[in-house]
Design an enzyme around this catalytic site. Structure first.
Site, PDB file in Angstrom:
ATOM      1  N   ARG A  41       7.017  10.250  10.714  1.00 26.20           N
ATOM      2  CA  ARG A  41       7.338   9.414  11.891  1.00 26.20           C
ATOM      3  C   ARG A  41       8.189   8.203  11.523  1.00 26.20           C
ATOM      4  NH1 ARG A  41       1.233   8.383  13.360  1.00 26.20           N
ATOM      5  NH2 ARG A  41       1.291   8.167  11.100  1.00 26.20           N
ATOM      6  N   CYS A  73      -0.889   4.292   8.724  1.00 23.65           N
ATOM      7  CA  CYS A  73      -0.494   5.006   7.512  1.00 23.65           C
ATOM      8  C   CYS A  73      -1.692   5.799   6.967  1.00 23.65           C
ATOM      9  CB  CYS A  73       0.003   4.015   6.457  1.00 23.65           C
ATOM     10  SG  CYS A  73       0.571   4.822   4.940  1.00 23.65           S
ATOM     11  N   HIS A  82       3.984   1.018   7.241  1.00 24.30           N
ATOM     12  CA  HIS A  82       3.857   1.299   8.680  1.00 24.30           C
ATOM     13  C   HIS A  82       2.389   1.327   9.081  1.00 24.30           C
ATOM     14  CE1 HIS A  82       2.582   5.627   8.489  1.00 24.30           C
ATOM     15  NE2 HIS A  82       3.031   5.480   7.266  1.00 24.30           N
ATOM     16  N   CYS A 106       7.431   4.943   3.336  1.00 28.43           N
ATOM     17  CA  CYS A 106       6.417   5.996   3.278  1.00 28.43           C
ATOM     18  C   CYS A 106       7.050   7.341   3.629  1.00 28.43           C
ATOM     19  CB  CYS A 106       5.274   5.669   4.244  1.00 28.43           C
ATOM     20  SG  CYS A 106       3.914   6.864   4.155  1.00 28.43           S
TER      21      CYS A 106
HETATM   22 CO    CO Z   1       2.254   6.254   5.511  1.00 26.11          CO
END
Ligand code: CO
Length: 208
Positions: free
Chosen positions: A45, A100, A97, A41
């Site tokens: 982070r 998200c 993750h 993604c």
């Molecule tokens: Co994401």
């Protein structure tokens, strides 16, 4: 973030690299031979290399909103094709993750403009797994599970490609599904049953 610091950090990084290996950049300039394609993604982070402890030259990376493998997205399909057929990576990873934003947006009823067709692919994941997801009453747990199921379905989408099917047959390339837990920093292997999925979908998706 002060952008001047970025260039200072870069100078510092060059010095550190050369201090441990004086040929580091000479070697880097010669070419790349990564073992792994990572599709993750774009979320700030979820860094690709840092969370894996990998350095330059080790991982071929593609990132987009919600780590999607969409058959008509020329960008992700070009990356997969190049990594598998030219760089000859032996592992392809889809890494989602928890927390998200893309997955969360797909769980809500809102018109998000250009993101609608992108996120519709996650709504499709929800529809395919509707019975399992609707049985989860805790909203956070449902959200986490959709993140995992989305990773699984993007792995299935990888297996639908001719490049992955051919590389599996020729050199046993493997597809993996992982989730990064932003709350703990832990990387979780979902242990996707790659060969089981392959056998199951080949009746319909066999290309090679
Ligand atoms: Co994401």
């Amino acid at each position: 973030m002060n952008l001047d610091n970025i260039f200072k950090n870069n100078e510092k990084w060059i010095k550190e690299k050369l201090a441990t290996d004086s040929h580091f950049f000479d070697d880097l300039g010669k070419g790349q031979n990564p073992e792994l394609l990572y599709i993750g993604c774009s979320d700030s982070r979820v860094t690709a290399e840092e969370l894996m402890g990998a350095g330059p030259g080790e991982v071929f990376v593609h990132r987009n909103i919600a780590n999607m493998v969409i058959s008509i997205d020329l960008n992700v399909m070009s990356v997969i094709n190049y990594a598998v057929e030219n760089l000859k990576v032996n592992h392809v990873v889809v890494c989602g993750h928890y927390a998200c934003g893309g997955v969360k947006a797909a769980m809500q009823s809102a018109d998000l403009g250009i993101l609608n067709p992108w996120l519709r692919n996650i709504r499709d994941v929800y529809r395919i797994h509707r019975n399992e997801l609707n049985a989860i009453t805790d909203e956070e747990k449902k959200y986490d599970r959709l993140v995992e199921l989305n990773v699984q379905e993007q792995c299935v989408n990888l297996i639908k490609t001719a490049a992955v099917q051919k590389a599996y047959r020729d050199r046993e390339l493997k597809v993996h599904g992982w989730v990064f837990d932003v709350h703990t920093g832990k990387l979780i292997d979902l242990k996707i049953d790659f060969e089981g999925i392959l056998k199951n979908i080949m009746e319909i998706y066999h290309l090679d």
